[in-house]
Design a protein around this motif. Structure first.
Motif, PDB file in Angstrom:
ATOM      1  N   ALA A 130       0.828  -1.209   0.000  1.00 52.93           N
ATOM      2  CA  ALA A 130       0.000   0.000   0.000  1.00 52.93           C
ATOM      3  C   ALA A 130       0.860   1.255   0.000  1.00 52.93           C
ATOM      4  O   ALA A 130       0.558   2.238  -0.697  1.00 52.93           O
ATOM      5  CB  ALA A 130      -0.924  -0.010   1.213  1.00 52.93           C
ATOM      6  N   LEU A 131       1.937   1.248   0.773  1.00 55.95           N
ATOM      7  CA  LEU A 131       2.839   2.402   0.814  1.00 55.95           C
ATOM      8  C   LEU A 131       3.515   2.609  -0.539  1.00 55.95           C
ATOM      9  O   LEU A 131       3.619   3.741  -1.032  1.00 55.95           O
ATOM     10  CB  LEU A 131       3.889   2.203   1.909  1.00 55.95           C
ATOM     11  CG  LEU A 131       3.386   2.375   3.346  1.00 55.95           C
ATOM     12  CD1 LEU A 131       4.376   1.758   4.332  1.00 55.95           C
ATOM     13  CD2 LEU A 131       3.163   3.848   3.671  1.00 55.95           C
ATOM     14  N   ALA A 132       3.970   1.520  -1.153  1.00 57.16           N
ATOM     15  CA  ALA A 132       4.617   1.628  -2.461  1.00 57.16           C
ATOM     16  C   ALA A 132       3.640   2.143  -3.508  1.00 57.16           C
ATOM     17  O   ALA A 132       3.997   2.974  -4.360  1.00 57.16           O
ATOM     18  CB  ALA A 132       5.184   0.272  -2.873  1.00 57.16           C
ATOM     19  N   ALA A 133       2.403   1.673  -3.452  1.00 61.89           N
ATOM     20  CA  ALA A 133       1.400   2.128  -4.414  1.00 61.89           C
ATOM     21  C   ALA A 133       1.126   3.619  -4.251  1.00 61.89           C
ATOM     22  O   ALA A 133       1.030   4.363  -5.238  1.00 61.89           O
ATOM     23  CB  ALA A 133       0.112   1.327  -4.242  1.00 61.89           C
ATOM     24  N   ALA A 134       1.013   4.072  -3.006  1.00 62.31           N
ATOM     25  CA  ALA A 134       0.758   5.493  -2.758  1.00 62.31           C
ATOM     26  C   ALA A 134       1.926   6.357  -3.217  1.00 62.31           C
ATOM     27  O   ALA A 134       1.739   7.500  -3.651  1.00 62.31           O
ATOM     28  CB  ALA A 134       0.486   5.717  -1.274  1.00 62.31           C
ATOM     29  N   ALA A 135       3.134   5.806  -3.126  1.00 62.96           N
ATOM     30  CA  ALA A 135       4.322   6.564  -3.519  1.00 62.96           C
ATOM     31  C   ALA A 135       4.406   6.782  -5.023  1.00 62.96           C
ATOM     32  O   ALA A 135       5.168   7.644  -5.482  1.00 62.96           O
ATOM     33  CB  ALA A 135       5.581   5.847  -3.032  1.00 62.96           C
ATOM     34  N   HIS A 136       3.626   6.012  -5.791  1.00 58.43           N
ATOM     35  CA  HIS A 136       3.710   6.111  -7.252  1.00 58.43           C
ATOM     36  C   HIS A 136       2.363   6.393  -7.909  1.00 58.43           C
ATOM     37  O   HIS A 136       2.277   6.382  -9.140  1.00 58.43           O
ATOM     38  CB  HIS A 136       4.311   4.821  -7.815  1.00 58.43           C
ATOM     39  CG  HIS A 136       5.722   4.577  -7.360  1.00 58.43           C
ATOM     40  ND1 HIS A 136       6.807   5.175  -7.947  1.00 58.43           N
ATOM     41  CD2 HIS A 136       6.212   3.833  -6.334  1.00 58.43           C
ATOM     42  CE1 HIS A 136       7.912   4.801  -7.326  1.00 58.43           C
ATOM     43  NE2 HIS A 136       7.584   3.993  -6.341  1.00 58.43           N
ATOM     44  N   ASP A 137       1.348   6.670  -7.126  1.00 57.36           N
ATOM     45  CA  ASP A 137       0.017   6.946  -7.657  1.00 57.36           C
ATOM     46  C   ASP A 137      -0.011   8.351  -8.277  1.00 57.36           C
ATOM     47  O   ASP A 137       0.202   9.341  -7.575  1.00 57.36           O
ATOM     48  CB  ASP A 137      -0.999   6.851  -6.516  1.00 57.36           C
ATOM     49  CG  ASP A 137      -2.436   7.014  -6.985  1.00 57.36           C
ATOM     50  OD1 ASP A 137      -2.652   7.459  -8.132  1.00 57.36           O
ATOM     51  OD2 ASP A 137      -3.346   6.705  -6.192  1.00 57.36           O
TER      52      ASP A 137
END
Length: 255
Positions: free
Chosen positions: A212-219
């Motif tokens: 989830a953190l990685a996804a938010a970092a690249h959204d």
């Protein structure tokens, strides 16, 4: 009910960005079947770190390694688009009053220092490391980096170490405050403030947090929020890298 906090870099002008970031993280977690709170917990971070229901927070590296009462596990580490902050690392800016004539750190021995908290890595540990100990006539505990900067600007203290990411936020959102101080030097860099969860958090939930953190970092939809937070990336990490912080603490007699 689980608890989440993004309180380490939460300048009033950045709160909307942290809320947007958390909304995206929470959405990813719920999609993975994990119960995530709707709102961020804005209690003092020290209380959040000790909450047995902690799902996600950002922690200071020094309490993580020096406070035996904390029972936390590192899940990820951020990178920041701030001068001097290389991927996964950050540092502090050592500041004096804008009119102070000090040319180097040696000129500040015997002066008054301001620290945000005794167990702050960027505000106390790295400051002591820069000076090789405690060369000050007095140390004032201010409670926050913003308050430490204000103490130097107001003449209540002569020197302080301000987390570079916090300093960048103050420079952007309160330029009049930064105009009253100047950066004299920089500390060594150390691993950036980790994202953590309670140690008893199940491995599957830890894995979901990392995703989830990685996804938010690249959204792409969060680009404006990340810019407001100076957030460049978030990658998976473990607590092993914070042994570096513990070593500095031992060398400066903080741990």
């Amino acid at each position: 009910m689980s608890v989440a906090s993004l309180g380490m870099y939460d300048h009033p002008a950045q709160r909307w960005a942290n809320e947007a970031l958390w909304a995206a993280i929470a959405s990813h977690l719920r999609a993975a079947g994990i119960d995530a709170p709707d709102a961020l917990d804005r209690r003092p971070v020290e209380a959040v770190w000790r909450d047995p229901d902690l799902l996600l927070a950002q922690a200071c590296g020094l309490p993580l390694v020096a406070d035996p009462e904390l029972d936390l596990t590192v899940v990820a580490v951020p990178s920041y688009a701030v001068a001097g902050c290389t991927p996964g690392r950050h540092l502090s800016r050592i500041i004096v009053h804008a009119d102070d004539e000090a040319a180097n750190l040696a000129d500040l021995r015997g002066m008054v220092a301001a620290i945000n908290a005794p167990l702050s890595n960027t505000g106390a540990n790295l400051l002591r490391a820069a000076f090789g100990g405690i060369p000050f006539s007095d140390v004032k505990i201010t409670g926050s980096h913003r308050a430490s900067l204000a103490a130097v600007a107001d003449g209540a203290a002569d020197v302080a170490a301000i987390d570079a990411v916090t300093f960048a936020a103050i420079a952007r959102y309160e330029p009049e405050a930064v105009a009253r101080v100047r950066v004299l030097a920089h500390t060594v860099s150390v691993p950036a403030l980790p994202f953590v969860t309670a140690r008893h958090t199940p491995p599957a939930t830890r894995a979901a947090l990392r995703k989830a953190l990685a996804a938010a970092a690249h959204d792409p939809a969060l680009a404006e929020a990340r810019d407001a937070l100076f957030l460049a990336d978030i990658v998976s990490a473990s607590g092993q890298r914070y042994g570096e912080v513990a070593r500095i603490a031992r060398e400066t007699a903080l741990a």
